[in-house]
Design a protein around this motif. Structure first.
Motif, PDB file in Angstrom:
ATOM      1  N   SER A  93      -1.678   3.695   4.294  1.00 30.34           N
ATOM      2  CA  SER A  93      -2.620   4.970   3.428  1.00 30.34           C
ATOM      3  C   SER A  93      -2.538   6.085   4.204  1.00 30.34           C
ATOM      4  O   SER A  93      -2.666   7.033   3.814  1.00 30.34           O
ATOM      5  CB  SER A  93      -3.930   4.386   3.511  1.00 30.34           C
ATOM      6  N   LEU A  94      -2.071   6.001   5.711  1.00 36.66           N
ATOM      7  CA  LEU A  94      -2.106   7.269   6.468  1.00 36.66           C
ATOM      8  C   LEU A  94      -0.958   7.636   6.681  1.00 36.66           C
ATOM      9  O   LEU A  94      -0.688   8.693   7.030  1.00 36.66           O
ATOM     10  CB  LEU A  94      -3.085   7.088   7.684  1.00 36.66           C
ATOM     11  N   ARG A 134       3.314   8.641   6.684  1.00 38.77           N
ATOM     12  CA  ARG A 134       4.000   9.176   5.723  1.00 38.77           C
ATOM     13  C   ARG A 134       5.308   8.804   5.354  1.00 38.77           C
ATOM     14  O   ARG A 134       5.883   8.794   4.401  1.00 38.77           O
ATOM     15  CB  ARG A 134       4.339  10.726   6.034  1.00 38.77           C
ATOM     16  N   GLY A 178       0.938   3.154  -3.333  1.00 38.61           N
ATOM     17  CA  GLY A 178      -0.149   4.361  -3.411  1.00 38.61           C
ATOM     18  C   GLY A 178      -0.367   5.312  -4.511  1.00 38.61           C
ATOM     19  O   GLY A 178      -1.419   5.547  -4.835  1.00 38.61           O
ATOM     20  N   ARG A 179       0.931   5.885  -5.051  1.00 37.72           N
ATOM     21  CA  ARG A 179       0.781   6.764  -6.056  1.00 37.72           C
ATOM     22  C   ARG A 179       0.234   6.218  -7.302  1.00 37.72           C
ATOM     23  O   ARG A 179      -0.352   6.769  -8.126  1.00 37.72           O
ATOM     24  CB  ARG A 179       2.278   7.284  -6.311  1.00 37.72           C
ATOM     25  N   THR A 192       0.763  -1.244   0.082  1.00 41.38           N
ATOM     26  CA  THR A 192      -0.100   0.088   0.051  1.00 41.38           C
ATOM     27  C   THR A 192       0.712   1.465  -0.131  1.00 41.38           C
ATOM     28  O   THR A 192       0.743   2.213  -0.687  1.00 41.38           O
ATOM     29  CB  THR A 192      -0.912   0.107   1.083  1.00 41.38           C
ATOM     30  N   ALA A 224      -9.516   4.768   4.323  1.00 37.33           N
ATOM     31  CA  ALA A 224      -8.176   5.375   4.124  1.00 37.33           C
ATOM     32  C   ALA A 224      -7.742   5.066   2.554  1.00 37.33           C
ATOM     33  O   ALA A 224      -7.285   6.119   2.130  1.00 37.33           O
ATOM     34  CB  ALA A 224      -7.061   4.567   4.976  1.00 37.33           C
ATOM     35  N   ARG A 249      -3.472   5.920  -7.376  1.00 38.86           N
ATOM     36  CA  ARG A 249      -4.055   6.969  -7.417  1.00 38.86           C
ATOM     37  C   ARG A 249      -4.055   7.555  -8.823  1.00 38.86           C
ATOM     38  O   ARG A 249      -5.142   7.936  -9.278  1.00 38.86           O
ATOM     39  CB  ARG A 249      -3.343   8.342  -6.445  1.00 38.86           C
ATOM     40  N   HIS A 300      -9.852   7.673   0.607  1.00 40.83           N
ATOM     41  CA  HIS A 300      -9.348   9.104   0.899  1.00 40.83           C
ATOM     42  C   HIS A 300      -7.952   9.400   0.039  1.00 40.83           C
ATOM     43  O   HIS A 300      -7.747  10.316  -0.632  1.00 40.83           O
ATOM     44  CB  HIS A 300      -9.021   9.227   2.370  1.00 40.83           C
ATOM     45  N   ARG A 301      -7.069   8.063   0.019  1.00 37.74           N
ATOM     46  CA  ARG A 301      -5.741   8.391  -0.587  1.00 37.74           C
ATOM     47  C   ARG A 301      -5.926   8.487  -2.168  1.00 37.74           C
ATOM     48  O   ARG A 301      -5.184   9.118  -2.828  1.00 37.74           O
ATOM     49  CB  ARG A 301      -4.842   7.163  -0.231  1.00 37.74           C
ATOM     50  N   THR A 302      -6.787   7.725  -2.663  1.00 35.57           N
ATOM     51  CA  THR A 302      -6.928   7.845  -4.536  1.00 35.57           C
ATOM     52  C   THR A 302      -8.027   8.878  -4.794  1.00 35.57           C
ATOM     53  O   THR A 302      -8.383   8.763  -5.709  1.00 35.57           O
ATOM     54  CB  THR A 302      -7.401   6.287  -4.766  1.00 35.57           C
TER      55      THR A 302
END
Length: 287
Positions: free
Chosen positions: A164-165, A167, A93-94, A89, A243, A97, A246-248
């Motif tokens: 996802s949350l 950094r 993540g990028r 994840t 989560a 997205r 929210h991230r995508t």
């Protein structure tokens, strides 16, 4: 229907390839689980550890190394599954997205992650159960594998939440390690004298620990505790879904709409200050 199946298959294949390319995770799967389970069995004394098992209501006195091996297997399976899902994840993540913003259905992306997590959890649970059966034979090996599977699912979903949350990858690894160690260690009668404290029922793997312990040393099944563990998985999976959603999300600014009041104004209705004044030196028309 065929289009949806192709989208789901493609996303699932990508997630499985991402897991396979995580060499550190593969090393943990191959070496960490059997090494940890074996070390616990060989180093912990075989002295009987009497305790009361809440899932069956029985008073048990199993060997200390066998009891600790069960909690050690739970700790290993949850750590590896959580790390695999966190790494997938966090690093992907990028890409997820970009896929979502390009029009790839997020539903298929979520289902693909769930499918890869289920496959990984099932393999790790069976692998850890087989490693324990080399040293001794649990009374209910299928129930033991099911308990490990449910615990792995819970921490896999937790890994998605952290990935996802958070950094930084160090933050996610520390959160997973500390959560799993505290969670499982407090429920081991060999380590904690308060293993039967009512507060331990609030821990994430309480259902799996009770079911796995019953599977190892009792002939009484504990389906209610597996259900409790699945409820923990459902709660963490819901957090992971929120989560991931929210991230995508689409972070591009929305196009501004034109002002209808300005567009509706007549072209010849110029403001009073915008009218041209009479040219200097020109006499106004006399009446």
């Amino acid at each position: 229907m065929r289009t949806h199946l192709n989208l789901f298959t493609t996303a699932t294949r990508y997630d499985l390839i991402a897991h396979a390319r995580n060499r550190f995770a593969m090393l943990l799967v191959v070496f960490f689980i059997p090494a940890w389970v074996s070390l616990v069995y060989l180093t912990i004394p075989r002295a009987a550890a009497p305790f009361h098992l809440a899932s069956t209501g029985e008073r048990l006195a199993p060997a200390g190394n066998e009891l600790t091996q069960i909690t050690g297997a739970l700790n290993a399976v949850t750590l590896v599954t959580g790390f695999m899902m966190f790494a997938a994840t966090f690093t992907g993540g990028r890409f997820d997205r970009r896929l979502a913003m390009a029009g790839y259905p997020r539903t298929h992306l979520v289902l693909a992650k769930a499918a890869s997590m289920i496959l990984a959890s099932a393999f790790l649970a069976a692998y850890a159960t087989a490693a324990m059966c080399i040293a001794w034979t649990p009374k209910q090996p299928c129930l033991l594998a099911a308990a490990l599977f449910c615990a792995a699912l819970t921490y896999g979903a937790m890994g998605v939440v952290f990935g996802s949350l958070l950094r930084r990858d160090v933050e996610g690894m520390f959160a997973l390690v500390m959560t799993s160690v505290i969670d499982v260690a407090l429920q081991n009668p060999m380590v904690s004298s308060g293993a039967d404290n009512p507060l331990t029922r609030l821990l994430p793997t309480y259902g799996s620990v009770q079911a796995a312990t019953a599977a190892g040393f009792s002939t009484t099944s504990a389906p209610a505790y597996l259900t409790l563990q699945l409820l923990w998985f459902a709660a963490t999976a819901l957090l992971g879904l929120l989560a991931f959603h929210h991230r995508t999300r689409n972070a591009l600014p929305r196009p501004s709409r034109p002002d209808r009041s300005v567009a509706a104004r007549p072209r010849d209705a110029a403001p009073l200050g915008a009218r041209r004044a009479p040219t200097a030196g020109r006499k106004p028309n006399s009446l």
